[in-house]
Each structure stands twice: as structure tokens, then as C-alpha cells.
Write a protein that holds these residues in place. Structure first.
Motif, PDB file in Angstrom:
ATOM      1  N   GLY B  40       0.787  -1.223   0.000  1.00 28.20           N
ATOM      2  CA  GLY B  40       0.000   0.000   0.000  1.00 28.20           C
ATOM      3  C   GLY B  40       0.815   1.267   0.000  1.00 28.20           C
ATOM      4  N   ALA B  41       2.155   1.136  -0.158  1.00 27.04           N
ATOM      5  CA  ALA B  41       2.999   2.329  -0.154  1.00 27.04           C
ATOM      6  C   ALA B  41       2.912   3.082  -1.479  1.00 27.04           C
ATOM      7  N   GLY B  42       2.453   2.376  -2.516  1.00 28.06           N
ATOM      8  CA  GLY B  42       2.353   3.010  -3.835  1.00 28.06           C
ATOM      9  C   GLY B  42       3.297   2.417  -4.864  1.00 28.06           C
ATOM     10  N   LYS B  43       3.967   1.314  -4.498  1.00 28.75           N
ATOM     11  CA  LYS B  43       4.950   0.714  -5.410  1.00 28.75           C
ATOM     12  C   LYS B  43       4.310   0.284  -6.731  1.00 28.75           C
ATOM     13  N   THR B  44       3.215  -0.473  -6.617  1.00 27.22           N
ATOM     14  CA  THR B  44       2.576  -0.974  -7.825  1.00 27.22           C
ATOM     15  C   THR B  44       2.028   0.170  -8.671  1.00 27.22           C
ATOM     16  N   THR B  45       1.516   1.202  -8.007  1.00 23.83           N
ATOM     17  CA  THR B  45       0.981   2.351  -8.742  1.00 23.83           C
ATOM     18  C   THR B  45       2.083   3.009  -9.572  1.00 23.83           C
ATOM     19  N   VAL B  46       3.275   3.154  -9.013  1.00 25.82           N
ATOM     20  CA  VAL B  46       4.390   3.739  -9.767  1.00 25.82           C
ATOM     21  C   VAL B  46       4.656   2.897 -11.014  1.00 25.82           C
ATOM     22  N   VAL B  47       4.738   1.586 -10.810  1.00 28.51           N
ATOM     23  CA  VAL B  47       5.027   0.702 -11.938  1.00 28.51           C
ATOM     24  C   VAL B  47       3.929   0.826 -12.993  1.00 28.51           C
ATOM     25  N   ARG B  48       2.689   0.893 -12.551  1.00 31.87           N
ATOM     26  CA  ARG B  48       1.582   0.992 -13.512  1.00 31.87           C
ATOM     27  C   ARG B  48       1.641   2.298 -14.299  1.00 31.87           C
ATOM     28  N   VAL B  49       2.033   3.364 -13.648  1.00 25.87           N
ATOM     29  CA  VAL B  49       2.160   4.642 -14.363  1.00 25.87           C
ATOM     30  C   VAL B  49       3.296   4.557 -15.381  1.00 25.87           C
ATOM     31  N   LEU B  50       4.435   4.031 -14.945  1.00 31.12           N
ATOM     32  CA  LEU B  50       5.607   4.014 -15.829  1.00 31.12           C
ATOM     33  C   LEU B  50       5.454   3.042 -16.995  1.00 31.12           C
ATOM     34  N   THR B  51       4.598   2.031 -16.823  1.00 35.26           N
ATOM     35  CA  THR B  51       4.400   1.060 -17.903  1.00 35.26           C
ATOM     36  C   THR B  51       3.147   1.377 -18.721  1.00 35.26           C
ATOM     37  N   THR B  52       2.645   2.584 -18.600  1.00 37.53           N
ATOM     38  CA  THR B  52       1.512   3.128 -19.400  1.00 37.53           C
ATOM     39  C   THR B  52       0.165   2.515 -19.053  1.00 37.53           C
ATOM     40  N   LEU B  53       0.077   1.761 -17.948  1.00 33.69           N
ATOM     41  CA  LEU B  53      -1.202   1.136 -17.618  1.00 33.69           C
ATOM     42  C   LEU B  53      -2.133   2.121 -16.925  1.00 33.69           C
ATOM     43  N   LEU B  54      -1.573   3.173 -16.371  1.00 36.18           N
ATOM     44  CA  LEU B  54      -2.358   4.085 -15.554  1.00 36.18           C
ATOM     45  C   LEU B  54      -1.874   5.502 -15.793  1.00 36.18           C
ATOM     46  N   GLU B  55      -2.824   6.424 -15.966  1.00 34.97           N
ATOM     47  CA  GLU B  55      -2.422   7.819 -16.133  1.00 34.97           C
ATOM     48  C   GLU B  55      -2.380   8.505 -14.777  1.00 34.97           C
ATOM     49  N   PRO B  56      -1.283   9.195 -14.487  1.00 33.37           N
ATOM     50  CA  PRO B  56      -1.222   9.906 -13.200  1.00 33.37           C
ATOM     51  C   PRO B  56      -2.107  11.153 -13.262  1.00 33.37           C
ATOM     52  N   ASP B  57      -2.524  11.635 -12.087  1.00 31.99           N
ATOM     53  CA  ASP B  57      -3.312  12.867 -12.047  1.00 31.99           C
ATOM     54  C   ASP B  57      -2.421  14.079 -12.291  1.00 31.99           C
ATOM     55  N   GLU B  58      -1.181  13.990 -11.800  1.00 38.95           N
ATOM     56  CA  GLU B  58      -0.229  15.075 -11.998  1.00 38.95           C
ATOM     57  C   GLU B  58       1.152  14.472 -12.213  1.00 38.95           C
ATOM     58  N   GLY B  59       2.047  15.307 -12.739  1.00 39.00           N
ATOM     59  CA  GLY B  59       3.428  14.870 -12.885  1.00 39.00           C
ATOM     60  C   GLY B  59       3.727  14.367 -14.280  1.00 39.00           C
ATOM     61  N   SER B  60       5.011  14.056 -14.488  1.00 39.04           N
ATOM     62  CA  SER B  60       5.423  13.583 -15.802  1.00 39.04           C
ATOM     63  C   SER B  60       6.389  12.432 -15.640  1.00 39.04           C
ATOM     64  N   ALA B  61       6.511  11.643 -16.690  1.00 39.84           N
ATOM     65  CA  ALA B  61       7.423  10.503 -16.632  1.00 39.84           C
ATOM     66  C   ALA B  61       7.988  10.238 -18.014  1.00 39.84           C
TER      67      ALA B  61
END
Lengths: 269, 317
Positions: B40-61
Motif C-alpha cells: 500500500g505504499a504506492g509501489k505498484t501504482t508507480v510501476v503501472r504509471v511508468l508502464t503506461t497502464l495508468l495515467e497519473p493525475d499530476e506529474g510527468s514521466a
């Protein structure tokens, strides 16, 4: 490679994967073919004993088969939703979405393999129908057109369930949702009883229900209608092939983009 | 040499829950970044954003020099992903799974097959390769899933908790495979709940909590922050606690902590097993009865305790 051939090529790869799955789970195959056989036998002998030829114009078993075909291929189309929901849960959709493949390929492949599954089911049902006394009384081409129309309509319904399968969280939800939608849809129709006997509002629903027009079209194309029966009064049943085609196209136009959009945003957790 | 993965100020909210809270991240080419944090720290969310599975609300990658939000399709051609759950198909054989992925990377029929055979060999799955996955063990599935991520030989690889849920033997096999991979020069972002794993595999570690990076550095740097190894002793009698403390202080590298309630003493040490034997000898010589003794290496829980002053939720449960 153009986007279209890319999508078709990727779709074929995904469809092949789904078909291997059908081949490798014979128990699933056995039950999914036993079910339509059971339906034909149940309806033919249980309802058949209560509904006389004076109501249907032809022998009830002959009347019944097109209706059972329609209901079964539509239920077959719900597999699309269950399959996608399962892939979502197992993270397989995530894997696909991380690959440089076409965004619609998973859906194209899934709906295609489900049509092929329906071909198998229709074959089994036709053989069972022949055993209980159903006959095709028209030409080969007309009968083929009847089968193709059944498959086309089921294909369109597949896309509705593709959308639902990606929208809801689990296989179980897809299954109960499909039950609630498909049962009334295939019963408030001329599938098992002539629509003319239904009470007022139900009759109107049945007359405009595309499942009725699909059934009517199949019956006519298989030659399972009596020449001496009165013409249906509603326009959809007077032009069943056209009306069914219009519905199929409409469903595809609405649900293909909806399903593809949902696939792009699908987040499994 | 530049950063192959770069994230700036990533924010992702799910309703009221903030999964990512302005996370920054960089992975240099050819290095391994370990993203360490509890569930629940956000590890999977980071991976999902970086692998194009999820769009972040803010920020860039950026991944492999490509903007993840502007051109996700191009990013997908440069990455391999192996997720937390082995995303392999039960009904297909190992070969068919890899062949399918090759076809979807558009490697072509011949190349896909060749590549599938190569990978089965490399991951020690030749024998099982033509059997459906139903009969595979958890470790075999994970290896196959990892092989799937390597089909197109992507320059950047994401592994989301590659060993969570594996038994110790499968875990160490998986570590061997990943280490070999890294020697080949792949840029790797690895998430894990285990400090040991990050220590073994990563050049650099980022500790995250509540979607924020709370510490960054090499494994050694983090460990020295935490205090390295410790000897833990539980004495038979509460009356011996004071004496035991002075005995252990003789070989500790820092302050000896005493928990009177559990009769447990914790002494930071350096030197591993030798110190443990030494400690036992000294306690014995002093006539102190010992109920339990252990040499502990720092874990994620310790890192957490040191960095945040609280324990992870798992440790508390």
C-alpha cells in the motif's frame, strides 16, 4: 503495418489463445454442448406436450428449434464478458496492455473466438434438432443465411458483454448480470411460444424485441413456418431479416467503441 | 549514460486515498533501482504509471527517453513488465505463452518461436515447456512470467514484487535469474517488500511510504542509517537484565536497548556470527541463563522504524 492489419493479426493471435483454452478444457466443452442438448430435449418434450400445432402452425419441435438457437447463441455471447473479467482478474489484461499491440486486438480476438465457439454449439444443436424431428425445408443458401444471421447477432451481443466484462469486477458479476438481462430478453419473445398469445404490453415488447425478429428470420430461412398461418402484424416480424440486421449494426456501432474505450482505461486493481 | 527512467512529481489519487504523493524517481541506464516499501505504499501504482497502464493525475514521466503520457505506444516497445501476479495463461503451455507474447511484440512467427525456445532454456523450463501451465509450481510460473517480460529484449524492465509469495528456494532461484539479467546491462526497476532482496539486487534503493520517497541511497547507506546487525537476547530471569546489559555493552557498537516486559535485550553489533558466539560465551561466563538468542539483520521493518519512527502495518498486525 497498417493499424487495421495489425489489429487483425494481433486479434488472430489472441483468438488462437482462447481457442486453445477451449480445446484444453474438455470438461467445459462437454458441458457447454450438453446444455443446448438438454434445452432442446426439455422444451421439445415438456412445452411440446402443452402447445399444440394449432397455435404454431407447424409441429412444436420444428417451431422451437430456431428459438432455442437464438437463445443459446445469445447466452454463448455472454462468454465474452466472463472471459474478459477472468483475464482482468488474473492480470493478463495488464500484460496485454503493456505490450505494443493493437488496443482493440484483445477484444477482436475474444469476440472472434466466441463466435467460433458458437459455431460449434450451433452444430451440436442442429444435430440434436434433426434427431428430435426438426428439418430444414428451404435451400442450402437460405439455411446458411439463417445460421449466419444468428451468429452475427450473437457477435454483436458479444461486444455488449465485452464492455460489461471490463466494467464489472468479477466473473460472477458478469454471470449474474447476463442472467438477469438475457433471460427476459429471450423469453419475452416468440422464441418458445407464439407472440400472438401474449397479453397486451408483453406482446408489443415481444414484437419489437430483436430476439423475436432473429427467431422469426431463422424460422423463415429454415422453412419452419406454415404457409397457412396469418402474417405477423408488427413491422419487425414482417421484415425480420432487415430488422435484425439493423439491430446488429446499431449494437456494434455503439458497443465496439465503448468496449475499446473501457479496455484502454481498464485498471485491474 | 543518462536516466532511462525519470519520474517527476507523480500524483495519483483514488477518491480520498492518495496512492502517489509527488513522487520523484530516476533510474540510470544499466542500473537497478529497488523501490522498497510496505503493502500500500504506492509501489505498484508507480510501476503501472511508468508502464503506461495508468495515467497519473499530476506529474510527468519518461521511459527510455520517451514521454509516457505523450507517446505510450512508443514506450511499450521499449519495456518489459512482470507483475505481482504471474500473468501467464493457465491453459497454454510455457512455449505457447512465450510464443504468443513474441507475436504480440510483432517479432514474426519464426523469431517468436526461436525466442520462446531460447527463453525456456535460459529459465530452466525446457522440460516443462510443452506442458500446459496448470501443472507448474508457483516458482515456475513466476520464471515464465519474467521470461515473458524479456521476449522482445527490452532495454528497460519493470519487475513488480517478483518474489512475493514464493517459497525460499524459488525465491533464491529467482534472484539468480535476475542477477544474471542485470549483468547483461538491462536497466531495471524492481519493487519489493524485502530489504534483503533490494540489498542483493539493487544498486540504489528508494524507500517509499504513502506515495512519497522517504529515503534514498545504497543498501549500505540505508543499513548504516538503520544500524546494521543486532544481537537479540531473551534472558531467563528478569533479575539478570541489568547484568546482561553490561555484558552485551562490552561488544555492542551502540546503546543496548532493554525491554523489561519481554526480558529482551537488543545490542547493535558488527561482525556477524562471531559476535553472537562471543556474546553467548560472555553471558554464560557471567552465569546468566539465556532463553532465546538471535542475530538479526535489518529488515524493512527496521528501516521503517528508523526512518518513520513507526512499524509497518504488517509488522504491527
Amino acid at each position: 503495418m497498417s493499424a487495421l492489419t495489425g489489429a487483425l493479426g494481433d486479434g488472430a493471435v489472441v483468438a488462437k489463445r482462447n481457442l486453445i483454452k477451449i480445446k484444453r478444457s474438455p470438461e467445459l466443452l462437454i458441458f457447454s454442448t450438453l446444455q443446448p442438448i438438454m434445452f432442446i430435449l426439455l422444451f421439445a418434450y415438456v412445452f411440446g406436450s402443452a402447445i399444440g400445432q394449432d397455435r404454431t402452425g407447424v409441429n412444436y419441435r420444428e417451431f422451437l428449434i430456431a428459438g432455442i438457437f437464438a437463445q443459446t447463441v445469445i447466452f454463448g455471447a455472454t462468454l465474452t464478458g466472463a472471459g474478459l473479467a477472468d483475464d482482468m482478474k488474473k492480470g493478463i489484461i495488464d500484460r496485454f496492455r503493456s505490450l505494443p499491440m493493437s488496443r482493440s486486438a484483445v477484444l477482436v480476438g475474444r469476440t472472434t473466438s466466441d463466435v467460433l465457439n458458437n459455431v460449434l454449439v450451433i452444430t451440436v444443436m442442429s444435430l440434436t434438432g434433426l434427431v428430435v424431428g426438426w428439418r430444414i425445408r428451404t435451400s442450402f443458401l437460405e439455411a446458411l443465411a439463417g445460421f449466419l444471421l444468428l451468429l452475427l447477432f450473437a457477435y454483436a451481443i458479444s461486444w455488449v458483454f465485452a464492455w460489461i466484462g471490463l466494467l464489472v469486477p468479477s466473473v460472477e458479476v458478469v454471470q449474474s448480470a447476463s442472467f438477469i438481462v438475457i433471460f427476459p430478453m429471450t423469453f419475452i419473445a416468440n422464441t418458445f411460444v407464439p407472440e400472438s398469445g401474449l397479453p397486451g404490453p408483453l406482446r408489443t415488447v415481444a414484437e419489437w424485441n430483436p430476439v423475436s425478429s432473429l427467431t422469426q428470420a431463422a424460422r423463415e430461412l429454415f422453412g419452419n413456418v406454415a404457409a397457412d398461418m396469418p402474417e405477423p402484424t408488427a413491422w419487425p416480424l414482417q421484415n425480420p431479416v432487415l430488422y435484425t440486421l439493423i439491430w446488429s449494426v446499431l449494437i456494434l456501432v455503439v458497443f465496439v467503441p465503448l468496449a475499446v474505450r473501457q479496455y484502454k482505461r481498464a485498471a485491474s486493481r | 549514460m543518462g536516466a532511462q527512467v525519470r519520474a517527476r512529481g507523480l500524483v495519483k489519487r483514488y477518491g480520498d486515498v492518495v496512492a502517489l504523493d509527488g513522487l520523484d524517481l530516476e533510474v540510470e541506464e544499466g542500473t537497478v533501482l529497488g523501490l522498497l516499501g510496505p503493502n500500500g505504499a504506492g509501489k505498484t501504482t508507480v510501476v503501472r504509471v511508468l508502464t503506461t497502464l495508468l495515467e497519473p493525475d499530476e506529474g510527468s514521466a519518461e521511459v527510455a527517453g520517451v514521454d509516457v503520457l505523450a507517446d505510450p505506444a512508443a514506450v511499450r516497445r521499449q519495456i518489459g513488465l512482470s507483475g505481482q501476479y504471474a500473468a501467464v495463461d493457465e491453459y497454454l503451455t510455457g512455449f505457447e505463452n512465450l510464443d504468443m507474447i513474441g507475436r504480440l511484440y510483432r517479432l514474426g512467427r519464426t523469431r517468436s518461436r526461436e525466442r520462446a525456445r531460447e527463453l525456456l532454456e535460459r529459465f530452466d523450463l525446457v522440460e516443462a515447456g510443452d506442458r500446459p501451465l496448470k501443472g507448474y509450481s508457483g516458482g515456475m510460473r513466476r520464471r515464465l512470467d519474467l521470461a515473458g517480460a524479456l521476449v522482445a529484449q527490452p532495454p528497460v524492465l519493470f519487475l513488480d514484487e517478483p518474489t512475493t509469495g514464493l517459497d525460499p528456494r524459488s525465491r533464491s532461484e529467482m534472484w539468480d535469474v535476475i542477477r544474471e539479467l542485470v549483468r547483461g546491462g538491462t536497466t531495471l526497476l524492481l519493487t519489493t517488500q524485502y530489504l534483503e532482496e533490494a540489498d542483493l539486487l539493487a544498486d540504489e534503493i528508494v524507500v517509499i511510504d504513502h506515495g512519497q520517497a522517504i529515503a534514498q541511497g545504497t543498501a549500505d547507506a540505508l543499513k548504516s542509517q538503520v544500524g546494521g546487525e543486532r544481537v537479540e537476547v531473551v534472558v531467563d530471569a528478569a533479575a539478570d537484565l541489568e547484568q546482561a546489559r553490561s555484558v552485551l555493552s562490552g561488544l555492542a557498537t551502540g546503546e543496548v536497548v532493554v525491554d523489561a516486559h519481554t526480558r529482551r535485550l537488543t545490542a547493535p553489533v558488527a561482525g556477524g556470527g562471531k559476535v553472537l558466539v562471543d556474546a553467548l560465551g560472555r553471558l554464560d561466563a557471567a552465569g546468566i541463563g539465556v532463553l532465546d538468542v538471535a542475530l538479526r539483520r535489518p529488515t524493512l521493518d527496521d528501516v521503517f522504524l528508523a526512518l518513520t519512527g513507526r512499524v509497518t502495518e504488517e509488522a504491527a498486525a
